[in-house]
Design an enzyme around this catalytic site. Structure first.
Site, PDB file in Angstrom:
ATOM      1  N   LYS A 134       0.821  -1.213   0.000  1.00 18.80           N
ATOM      2  CA  LYS A 134       0.000   0.000   0.000  1.00 18.80           C
ATOM      3  C   LYS A 134       0.847   1.251   0.000  1.00 18.80           C
ATOM      4  CE  LYS A 134      -4.503  -1.437   1.608  1.00 18.80           C
ATOM      5  NZ  LYS A 134      -5.625  -1.201   2.517  1.00 18.80           N
ATOM      6  N   LYS A 183     -10.335  -5.242  -5.318  1.00 23.76           N
ATOM      7  CA  LYS A 183     -11.488  -4.371  -5.589  1.00 23.76           C
ATOM      8  C   LYS A 183     -11.060  -2.998  -6.080  1.00 23.76           C
ATOM      9  CE  LYS A 183     -11.864  -3.824  -0.602  1.00 23.76           C
ATOM     10  NZ  LYS A 183     -12.598  -4.321   0.551  1.00 23.76           N
ATOM     11  N   LYS A 190      -3.607 -11.074  -7.153  1.00 20.00           N
ATOM     12  CA  LYS A 190      -4.892 -11.225  -6.488  1.00 20.00           C
ATOM     13  C   LYS A 190      -5.959 -10.326  -7.129  1.00 20.00           C
ATOM     14  CE  LYS A 190      -7.018  -9.914  -2.244  1.00 20.00           C
ATOM     15  NZ  LYS A 190      -6.942  -9.000  -1.121  1.00 20.00           N
TER      16      LYS A 190
END
Ligand code: TRP
Length: 333
Positions: A116, A201, A198
């Site tokens: 992140k 979203k 992965k």
């Protein structure tokens, strides 16, 4: 008293984006199976969501939506405690305290933090860094036994256990040490465009991600475009990540085994297979979507659920906090 003797399940989902079939298969779909045997807490974790910038109106909307989605996925609010994280102030309170029992080095090793901070390099805030401690607080506040999560949260869960063990060693038994419940049959659902990453979203490529609330047409279109390989065989193998991912999705929605799937599509090629996956997924999600559409219209009802959930969570959280304060040496007045 029976209620108190039940083992406890806790899990959280961020309202930071539309939930994907990865969230559904890897986590939420499994949540309802616990409610008979366990005391269950399911939380919309918006305190976690603000570690990255959010548009306020969107965040609020998604908080309602996430709760409605929990319920549409089968969580009955009379059998599960459904609530919103910031409505129970002990989460932030215990989060701070646990920060003081968590090492800089431990947090630096978290792969989600590394990912992140690379992605949001203009906003590497302290919250992003201490995110796992807040997650530990969520879990430990309720004396949780079992935490159903996707495999990507395994490292955070292990840290929560380490923090609990450390605190208990310092002060004597305070927190129950939680176990993860990581479904091995669905594991990770990967991106449809880049099947070695992965399904996320927040992916900017909308074709890579299937959302729980996507229309049937969108779902089928996305699966049709899914990246596979230059071979034609439907079989599960490490060097065929695209096909293997589609098989994982198909298995999850149909209950068929990999062997059955291989036999079903023997000699039929990828076109047929992708369509079948798209249809199975769309059909599996149709009832969820219908129930969501019904619930989201009724804000007053959703707020009632939030309030009742927060009240119940509060009482349980307060019990742990009073113990923690006493152990640490704070004055109780
Ligand atoms: N970090 C989790 C995720 O991104 C969400 C979460 C927050 C959570 N607190 C939790 C999950 C406590 C389980 C238990 O998926």
């Amino acid at each position: 008293m029976a209620e108190n003797e039940k083992k406890v399940v806790f899990s959280g989902v961020q309202p930071s984006g539309n939930l994907t079939i990865g969230n559904y298969l890897g986590a939420i779909k499994n949540f309802s199976r616990f409610s008979e045997e366990y005391k269950t807490f399911y939380c919309v974790v918006e305190l976690h969501a603000i570690t990255v910038r959010q548009v306020p109106a969107e965040l609020r909307k998604r908080t309602y939506e996430t709760l409605a989605l929990y319920m549409a996925c089968g969580l009955d609010p009379t059998k599960n405690t459904l609530f919103v994280q910031s409505h129970v102030p002990q989460h932030a309170e215990l989060g701070w305290m646990l920060d003081c029992y968590t090492m800089f080095g431990e947090l630096s090793r978290m792969t989600q933090f590394k990912d992140k901070s690379a992605k949001h390099s203009q906003n590497i805030n302290a919250g992003l860094f201490t995110y796992p401690t807040l997650m530990a607080a969520d879990i430990l506040l309720y004396q949780t036994d079992l935490v159903p999560v996707g495999i990507d949260q395994k490292q955070h869960l292990e840290l929560a256990r380490d923090i609990a063990i450390r605190f208990n060693q310092l002060y004597g038994d305070t927190f129950r040490v939680p176990e993860g419940y990581i479904p091995t049959d669905t594991m990770k659902i990967m991106s449809l465009a880049e099947p070695t990453a992965k399904m996320s979203k927040s992916d900017t490529n909308q074709n890579a991600v299937v959302y729980i609330l996507d229309s049937k047409d969108d779902i089928i279109r996305k699966f049709k475009r899914a990246v596979t390989d230059s071979d034609t065989r439907v079989c599960f193998s490490e060097d065929k990540p695209g096909v293997s991912n589609l098989m994982t999705v198909y298995r999850a929605f149909t209950g068929k085994s990999f062997e059955e799937i291989e036999r079903e599509f023997d000699g039929r090629g990828y076109g047929d297979f992708k369509l079948a996956v798209g249809e199975a997924c769309a059909d599996g999600l149709a009832p969820v979507r219908a129930e969501f559409d019904r619930l989201i219209k009724d804000k007053a009802y959703l707020e009632e659920v939030m309030k009742a959930g927060a009240q119940d969570a509060f009482v349980n959280a307060r019990r742990t906090m009073s113990k923690v304060r006493r152990k640490i040496g704070f004055v109780n007045i």
